[in-house]
Write a protein that holds these residues in place. Structure first.
Motif, mmCIF file in Angstrom:
data_model
loop_
_atom_site.group_PDB
_atom_site.id
_atom_site.type_symbol
_atom_site.label_atom_id
_atom_site.label_comp_id
_atom_site.label_asym_id
_atom_site.label_seq_id
_atom_site.Cartn_x
_atom_site.Cartn_y
_atom_site.Cartn_z
ATOM 1 N N LEU A 93 -2.060 -4.200 3.683
ATOM 2 C CA LEU A 93 -0.922 -4.382 4.576
ATOM 3 C C LEU A 93 -1.056 -3.457 5.778
ATOM 4 C CD1 LEU A 93 1.896 -4.314 1.861
ATOM 5 C CD2 LEU A 93 0.854 -6.343 2.891
ATOM 6 N N ASN A 94 -0.498 -3.878 6.912
ATOM 7 C CA ASN A 94 -0.519 -3.034 8.107
ATOM 8 C C ASN A 94 0.571 -1.971 8.073
ATOM 9 O OD1 ASN A 94 -2.694 -4.338 9.365
ATOM 10 N ND2 ASN A 94 -1.365 -5.926 10.220
ATOM 11 N N ASN A 95 1.643 -2.238 7.343
ATOM 12 C CA ASN A 95 2.752 -1.289 7.237
ATOM 13 C C ASN A 95 3.150 -1.110 5.780
ATOM 14 O OD1 ASN A 95 3.352 -0.954 10.166
ATOM 15 N ND2 ASN A 95 3.881 -3.123 10.029
ATOM 16 N N SER A 96 3.676 0.078 5.450
ATOM 17 C CA SER A 96 4.159 0.316 4.086
ATOM 18 C C SER A 96 5.163 -0.744 3.689
ATOM 19 C CB SER A 96 4.804 1.705 3.979
ATOM 20 O OG SER A 96 3.854 2.716 4.204
ATOM 21 N N THR A 97 6.102 -1.040 4.601
ATOM 22 C CA THR A 97 7.052 -2.139 4.406
ATOM 23 C C THR A 97 6.669 -3.224 5.394
ATOM 24 O OG1 THR A 97 8.755 -0.472 3.930
ATOM 25 C CG2 THR A 97 9.484 -2.757 4.245
ATOM 26 N N PRO A 98 6.012 -4.286 4.948
ATOM 27 C CA PRO A 98 5.530 -5.315 5.885
ATOM 28 C C PRO A 98 6.665 -6.139 6.464
ATOM 29 C CG PRO A 98 5.117 -5.983 3.626
ATOM 30 C CD PRO A 98 5.652 -4.579 3.555
ATOM 31 N N ASP A 99 6.323 -7.094 7.328
ATOM 32 C CA ASP A 99 7.359 -7.914 7.956
ATOM 33 C C ASP A 99 8.014 -8.828 6.915
ATOM 34 O OD1 ASP A 99 6.197 -10.679 7.923
ATOM 35 O OD2 ASP A 99 4.659 -9.776 9.162
ATOM 36 N N PRO A 100 9.207 -9.332 7.207
ATOM 37 C CA PRO A 100 9.976 -10.118 6.218
ATOM 38 C C PRO A 100 9.229 -11.314 5.652
ATOM 39 C CG PRO A 100 11.371 -9.522 8.064
ATOM 40 C CD PRO A 100 9.974 -9.134 8.455
ATOM 41 N N GLN A 101 8.456 -11.999 6.493
ATOM 42 C CA GLN A 101 7.726 -13.160 5.999
ATOM 43 C C GLN A 101 6.713 -12.749 4.935
ATOM 44 O OE1 GLN A 101 4.209 -14.075 7.160
ATOM 45 N NE2 GLN A 101 4.210 -15.767 5.705
ATOM 46 N N GLN A 102 6.002 -11.640 5.166
ATOM 47 C CA GLN A 102 5.032 -11.165 4.185
ATOM 48 C C GLN A 102 5.718 -10.702 2.907
ATOM 49 O OE1 GLN A 102 2.866 -8.261 6.717
ATOM 50 N NE2 GLN A 102 1.043 -9.411 6.174
ATOM 51 N N ILE A 103 6.814 -9.984 3.039
ATOM 52 C CA ILE A 103 7.535 -9.518 1.844
ATOM 53 C C ILE A 103 7.920 -10.698 0.973
ATOM 54 C CG2 ILE A 103 9.706 -8.516 1.025
ATOM 55 C CD1 ILE A 103 9.527 -6.513 3.299
ATOM 56 N N THR A 154 -10.918 18.912 0.672
ATOM 57 C CA THR A 154 -9.919 17.855 0.756
ATOM 58 C C THR A 154 -9.937 17.240 2.150
ATOM 59 O OG1 THR A 154 -7.596 17.252 0.442
ATOM 60 C CG2 THR A 154 -8.027 19.436 1.389
ATOM 61 N N ILE A 155 -9.919 15.924 2.194
ATOM 62 C CA ILE A 155 -9.942 15.169 3.452
ATOM 63 C C ILE A 155 -8.603 14.451 3.546
ATOM 64 C CG2 ILE A 155 -11.149 13.412 4.781
ATOM 65 C CD1 ILE A 155 -13.554 14.009 2.793
ATOM 66 N N ILE A 156 -7.796 14.797 4.539
ATOM 67 C CA ILE A 156 -6.419 14.311 4.550
ATOM 68 C C ILE A 156 -6.083 13.537 5.824
ATOM 69 C CG2 ILE A 156 -5.752 16.252 3.108
ATOM 70 C CD1 ILE A 156 -4.340 17.469 5.531
ATOM 71 N N GLY A 157 -5.010 12.764 5.744
ATOM 72 C CA GLY A 157 -4.476 12.058 6.900
ATOM 73 C C GLY A 157 -4.581 10.551 6.835
ATOM 74 N N LEU A 158 -5.674 10.034 6.272
ATOM 75 C CA LEU A 158 -5.858 8.576 6.191
ATOM 76 C C LEU A 158 -5.667 8.049 4.772
ATOM 77 C CD1 LEU A 158 -8.900 7.919 8.574
ATOM 78 C CD2 LEU A 158 -6.487 8.252 9.121
ATOM 79 N N GLY A 159 -6.011 8.878 3.773
ATOM 80 C CA GLY A 159 -5.781 8.484 2.384
ATOM 81 C C GLY A 159 -6.431 7.166 2.024
ATOM 82 N N HIS A 160 -5.609 6.207 1.652
ATOM 83 C CA HIS A 160 -6.051 4.889 1.182
ATOM 84 C C HIS A 160 -6.531 3.994 2.326
ATOM 85 C CE1 HIS A 160 -2.135 4.436 2.915
ATOM 86 N NE2 HIS A 160 -2.392 3.153 3.059
ATOM 87 N N GLU A 161 -6.228 4.341 3.582
ATOM 88 C CA GLU A 161 -6.429 3.423 4.705
ATOM 89 C C GLU A 161 -7.912 3.110 4.924
ATOM 90 O OE1 GLU A 161 -2.474 4.331 7.380
ATOM 91 O OE2 GLU A 161 -4.280 5.504 7.780
#
Length: 489
Positions: free
Chosen positions: A150-160, A455-462
């Motif tokens: 997903l592009n956002n943690s909470t995606p757009d309504p259609q995707q949800i 530790t490498i931080i900032g992007l995580g799972h992205e």
């Protein structure tokens, strides 16, 4: 589905066309419209799809929903006018996908920090109890063996609504959803009411700016709206802004925390170290009396666990089932130990502000490294306070900081670096600057010393790094693995 059925719960004015037409698809990308689609125009910060009505119609859209009067000479398209397209989009999406949330037990999780960890803790608790669970959030839409980025943690309504529909078809009974303050502000989850919601915490100086919230009060209000948007909310009573949050809430809530009047009280939090793995043990009382173990370091994870436990207990998950989940936690991009060897280890984490950076580095100290090395960058087009605080946190808590690029977005690395220096210069910490992220990661691994924890931080799972509006493929985790392989380690 006929247009009139799709819009039966919405106030609108038909500007042109036929409400008896059939809709066969749903598209929100004007570049990808197909024949028979419905399209809802949104006036975004950078692009307004009201300006390309003719193009959308020519590609075959059957229904276009707008919030200002527009017309097209393209035949066979219906255009309807509503007062606010952002507000009606989730309602239309819910109707199009058959209101899937009504067939699931839905739980929303919000907070400045801890959303992802709490979401996955709760999902694993429910799975331990035998439920089939889907999640939507920072790590993607996940159910069964399916993982959708997903592009956002909470995606757009259609995707949800689409992913909730897919979960229903896959036999899911529960859905746990990360709900960001931006998601609430932009009405992305307005298409249904959550059965339960969780508020973990809120921090000042975060998510405030021209591209996010105008001030802290708006940020707080948007967090509160999730609880107001659910049947029963669960609130961290220890958060310093708890009382301010509650002034916006009329729906029933329960509390968790150290406060003795909370519904579930946490106490006797202790750090443990077993089989080379730091963890946490704590007790709960009042509505739930038990002892719990989490196989993750960091006292902050006891609060994340407590939030998840509160909802799991309400649903009926047993202490044994909860402990089974908490004792086997492994969350991608969250305290994720992607490499271990007798010489050194590498952890990838999503920490991207001062609060999370401090918490992470304190937690990693529990692994008792001889040297803690932090590779980090700060994001462009976000609050400058994040940069100050990340620099100060790493300077104070890491033995060596390697400053590199994060998501520069539309700012230069040099400008971001100046802000990081504001915090770093308050400390006596040692640091290097290596602008290229891959080069920074490779340097840290190539120069690892006996007993290092990197530790490498900032992007995580992205799986990307953004610069000047372009998302270039990159994964910290995968690149670490590649370097380790190339070096023959």
């Amino acid at each position: 589905m006929k247009i009139k059925e799709l819009l039966k719960e919405i106030e609108f004015q038909c500007l042109q066309g036929n409400l008896e037409e059939e809709i066969t698809g749903f598209c929100q990308d004007n570049r990808s419209v197909e024949k028979g689609d419905l399209f809802v125009c949104i006036a975004g910060a950078r692009f307004d799809t009201h300006n390309c009505i003719d193009d959308i119609a020519k590609k075959g859209a059957k229904l276009i929903v707008v919030e200002r009067k527009v017309t097209t000479e393209v035949e066979g398209v219906t255009i309807v006018l509503v007062s606010d397209t952002r507000r009606v989009l989730p309602l239309i999406a819910a109707a199009y996908y058959g209101h899937p949330a009504d067939k699931l037990t839905t739980i929303g999780v919000t907070g400045s920090k801890g959303k992802t960890t709490t979401t996955h803790m709760l999902a694993d608790m429910l799975r331990s109890a035998g439920y089939k669970v889907g999640t939507i959030g920072t790590n993607g839409a996940i159910f069964g063996d399916n993982i959708f980025e997903l592009n956002n943690s909470t995606p757009d309504p259609q995707q949800i609504q689409m992913y909730l529909s897919m979960m229903v078809k896959a036999g899911c009974t529960h859905a746990v959803i990360e709900v960001s303050s931006q998601g609430m502000k932009q009405h992305r989850v307005d298409g249904f009411t959550f059965d339960y919601s969780i508020f973990t915490n809120i921090s000042t100086g975060d998510h405030i700016g021209p591209n996010e919230h105008k001030d802290f009060e708006e940020y707080l209000y948007c967090k509160a709206m999730l609880l107001e948007h659910s049947k029963l909310g669960f609130v961290n009573m220890d958060d310093e802004h708890c009382k301010d949050l509650l002034k916006y809430i009329t729906k029933p809530v329960k509390f968790f925390g150290e406060n003795k009047v909370a519904n579930i009280v946490i106490s006797n939090v202790k750090k443990v170290f077993e089989h080379g793995q730091p963890g946490i043990v704590f007790e709960t009382s009042n509505e739930l009396k038990g002892t719990f173990y989490v196989n993750l370091p960091g006292e902050f994870n006891s609060k994340n666990a407590l939030a998840a436990i509160s909802v799991a207990n309400e649903i009926g998950v047993s202490i044994e089932e909860i402990n089974d989940a908490l004792g086997h936690m492994n969350i991608k991009g969250r305290l994720d130990m992607v490499y271990r060897s007798p010489k050194f280890s590498v952890c990838v984490d999503f920490a991207h502000n001062g609060f999370s950076t401090r918490n992470l580095l304190v937690a990693l100290r529990e692994y008792k490294p001889k040297r803690l090395v932090c590779v980090f960058g700060a994001d462009g087009n976000r609050s400058k306070h994040r940069r100050y605080e990340m620099g100060e946190a790493s300077g104070n808590l890491a033995d060596l900081s390697i400053i590199t690029a994060g998501h520069n977005r539309f700012e230069s690395f040099e400008d971001i670096l100046k802000d990081i220096h504001v915090g770093m210069d308050k400390t006596t910490g040692s640091y290097l600057v290596i602008p290229n992220r891959k080069e920074a990661i490779k340097y840290a691994i190539e120069h690892a010393e006996e007993g290092d924890l990197i530790t490498i931080i900032g992007l995580g799972h992205e799986t990307y790094q953004e610069e000047n509006g372009i998302k270039y493929p990159h994964s910290d985790t995968e690149y670490v693995k590649q370097v380790i392989k190339d070096l023959g380690l």
